[in-house]
Design an enzyme around this catalytic site. Structure first.
Site, PDB file in Angstrom:
ATOM      1  N   TYR A   1      36.835  49.925  43.286  1.00 42.42           N
ATOM      2  CA  TYR A   1      37.477  50.993  42.520  1.00 42.42           C
ATOM      3  C   TYR A   1      36.907  52.367  42.873  1.00 42.42           C
ATOM      4  O   TYR A   1      37.542  53.391  42.636  1.00 42.42           O
ATOM      5  CB  TYR A   1      37.322  50.760  41.005  1.00 42.42           C
ATOM      6  CG  TYR A   1      38.081  49.547  40.483  1.00 42.42           C
ATOM      7  CD1 TYR A   1      39.014  48.888  41.275  1.00 42.42           C
ATOM      8  CD2 TYR A   1      37.881  49.079  39.203  1.00 42.42           C
ATOM      9  CE1 TYR A   1      39.702  47.782  40.815  1.00 42.42           C
ATOM     10  CE2 TYR A   1      38.567  47.972  38.718  1.00 42.42           C
ATOM     11  CZ  TYR A   1      39.470  47.322  39.541  1.00 42.42           C
ATOM     12  OH  TYR A   1      40.154  46.226  39.077  1.00 42.42           O
TER      13      TYR A   1
ATOM     14  N   ASP B   1      37.092  42.644  36.089  1.00 43.95           N
ATOM     15  CA  ASP B   1      38.266  43.211  35.435  1.00 43.95           C
ATOM     16  C   ASP B   1      39.304  42.102  35.218  1.00 43.95           C
ATOM     17  O   ASP B   1      39.846  41.908  34.118  1.00 43.95           O
ATOM     18  CB  ASP B   1      38.827  44.318  36.350  1.00 43.95           C
ATOM     19  CG  ASP B   1      39.858  45.177  35.671  1.00 43.95           C
ATOM     20  OD1 ASP B   1      40.101  44.985  34.472  1.00 43.95           O
ATOM     21  OD2 ASP B   1      40.443  46.044  36.347  1.00 43.95           O
TER      22      ASP B   1
ATOM     23  N   LYS C   1      32.917  36.163  46.318  1.00 42.29           N
ATOM     24  CA  LYS C   1      33.811  35.592  47.339  1.00 42.29           C
ATOM     25  C   LYS C   1      33.030  35.614  48.650  1.00 42.29           C
ATOM     26  O   LYS C   1      33.460  36.193  49.655  1.00 42.29           O
ATOM     27  CB  LYS C   1      35.101  36.442  47.388  1.00 42.29           C
ATOM     28  CG  LYS C   1      36.226  35.858  48.190  1.00 42.29           C
ATOM     29  CD  LYS C   1      36.866  34.643  47.571  1.00 42.29           C
ATOM     30  CE  LYS C   1      37.953  34.097  48.481  1.00 42.29           C
ATOM     31  NZ  LYS C   1      38.382  32.743  48.120  1.00 42.29           N
TER      32      LYS C   1
ATOM     33  N   ASP D   1      37.970  32.482  42.958  1.00 45.64           N
ATOM     34  CA  ASP D   1      39.200  31.706  42.753  1.00 45.64           C
ATOM     35  C   ASP D   1      38.910  30.436  41.945  1.00 45.64           C
ATOM     36  O   ASP D   1      39.679  30.069  41.050  1.00 45.64           O
ATOM     37  CB  ASP D   1      39.900  31.389  44.089  1.00 45.64           C
ATOM     38  CG  ASP D   1      38.930  31.027  45.205  1.00 45.64           C
ATOM     39  OD1 ASP D   1      37.714  31.218  45.039  1.00 45.64           O
ATOM     40  OD2 ASP D   1      39.384  30.537  46.256  1.00 45.64           O
TER      41      ASP D   1
ATOM     42  N   ASP E   1      40.085  39.634  31.545  1.00 41.71           N
ATOM     43  CA  ASP E   1      41.406  39.600  30.903  1.00 41.71           C
ATOM     44  C   ASP E   1      41.907  38.161  30.798  1.00 41.71           C
ATOM     45  O   ASP E   1      42.530  37.770  29.809  1.00 41.71           O
ATOM     46  CB  ASP E   1      42.417  40.451  31.679  1.00 41.71           C
ATOM     47  CG  ASP E   1      42.458  41.887  31.167  1.00 41.71           C
ATOM     48  OD1 ASP E   1      41.451  42.322  30.568  1.00 41.71           O
ATOM     49  OD2 ASP E   1      43.479  42.572  31.364  1.00 41.71           O
TER      50      ASP E   1
END
Ligand code: NAD
Length: 387
Positions: free
Chosen positions: A168, A274, A218, A250, A278
């Site tokens: 970001y 993030d 990852k 994942d 959620d």
């Protein structure tokens, strides 16, 4: 204080220490900035403000609550999403409680002028690098979860998300033309220092919980994740009594739905956190139940619900204020060192839910629907009653 406990203050910021000093001097006066923002923000902040005033009254503290502008509301009134006087107010406070920012009205603006830029700017200015998102299922809300009771009952985890680095913020970032093609570029970048700094927060939290850290990356594909894994492992070596395991993002997305009870502290970088937090929100049944704390080494930390400005329900007195109220409880605990008071707020939420009161988003057969303001009133009653 053991060396490890001393580390808590280092990792979770100086605020707890500051609150401790004030309590010794018996001043009991705290400056809290409220930033309502946009959409349902003002509605949920109003209820959290009522709850804080009830705590002030019940426990004889002095809270100075001051409102500031941020997001679309600040754009409309001051032309920028994070006015200088808001920032100054926040920097001089003991803690900041924010509602939410954003809405279609400001969507035409370029990225750095939009309401969300105000929030990103505030997080950066306050240097809050660790975002804590507890996901705890209230027993009376098990049936509001998107998952089956036998999978989700008893789930209790915290996502610790790195907040000021990663894709970001990484540079270079932008659009250009290459080989005649319009091309867009983002950069995921981390330093060893940034990873170790947030990892310590995760391990310290785990020390006070079930002593298990799952670091999510990852590392089979991304260079930044390989460094992440190395640096987290190094910090893990400082905590031999805490179990550390590594999981690919994942797989973690799948495991959160398959068996959420396996997790205690989930430690991860900015974008993965993030998305995963959620997803984890759905365990509790509604985004309206999820609080968060953003901590750093500076004076003021930032507390906010995980949800956004929910323009689809704004202004109708139907938003769930509990995520913001639970964020205020985290503020009392982490920034002001008021542990009993924080527990009283969380206890009031449990009691009101046990009595069957629900906002619309968590309604179930046989319960009573109340509005945003009525939910706040019920919480105030419980706190003042002191049960
Ligand atoms: P959202 O979180 O605002 O809403 C998603 C869904 O959850 C909606 O159906 C909404 O009605 C519901 N919901 C959210 N909060 C609720 C509450 N307290 N009670 C009951 N239901 C609730 O996400 P979105 O719709 O993707 O985004 C709307 C706006 O919010 C956008 O402008 C976005 O940029 C902004 N946003 C802001 C933040 C923030 O301020 N931290 C975070 C996410 C999104």
């Amino acid at each position: 204080m053991t060396p490890m406990r001393a580390h808590v203050y280092q990792a979770l910021g100086t605020n707890v220490g500051l609150a401790g000093k004030r309590r010794c001097l018996n001043m009991q006066e705290f400056r809290i900035v409220l930033l309502p923002g946009d959409g349902v923000g003002p509605e949920v902040i109003r209820e959290a403000g009522k709850v804080l005033l009830a705590v002030e009254k019940k426990y004889s503290h002095r809270f100075t609550l001051t409102e500031g502008l941020i997001g679309g509301a600040a754009i409309d009134s001051a032309g920028v999403p994070l006015p200088g006087d808001t920032l100054e107010l926040c920097r001089e406070s003991d803690a900041v409680l924010l509602g939410a920012v954003g809405g279609a009205k400001w969507d035409y603006l370029p990225g750095d002028k939009r309401p969300e830029a105000g929030l990103l700017g505030l997080r950066k200015a306050l240097q809050v690098f660790a975002n804590l998102r507890p996901v705890r299922l209230f027993p009376s809300l098990v049936d509001a979860s998107a998952l089956k009771r036998q999978v989700v009952e008893g789930a209790d985890l915290v996502v610790v998300r790195e907040l000021t680095g990663g894709v970001y913020f990484g540079q270079p970032k932008g659009r250009f033309t290459r080989d005649g093609q319009v091309t867009a570029l983002d950069t995921m970048v981390y330093t060893r220092f940034e990873v170790k700094r947030v990892a310590r927060v995760g391990f310290e939290l785990a020390a006070g919980r079930r002593r298990r850290v799952t670091s999510v990356d990852k590392a089979n594909v991304l260079e930044s994740s390989k460094l992440w894994r190395e640096a987290v492992t190094e910090v893990g070596n400082e905590y031999p009594d805490i179990e550390l395991n590594h999981m690919y993002v994942d797989n973690c997305a799948m495991q959160l739905i398959r068996d959420p009870r396996q997790f205690d502290v989930v430690l991860t970088e900015n974008m993965f956190g993030d998305i995963l937090s959620d997803e984890a929100a759905m365990l509790t049944g509604s985004l309206g139940m999820l609080p968060s704390a953003s901590l750093g080494h500076g004076r003021a930390s930032l507390y906010e619900p995980v949800h956004g400005s929910a323009p689809d329900i704004a202004g109708r007195n139907i938003a769930n204020p509990l995520a913001t109220v639970l964020s205020a409880a985290m503020l009392l605990r982490y920034s002001l060192g008021l542990h009993e008071e924080a527990a009283a707020v969380e206890g009031a939420v449990t009691k009101v839910l046990e009595k069957g009161y629900r906002t619309r988003d968590i309604f179930a057969e046989g319960t009573t629907v109340v509005g945003t303001a009525e939910m706040g009133d019920l919480l105030v009653e419980e706190i003042l009653r002191g049960t």
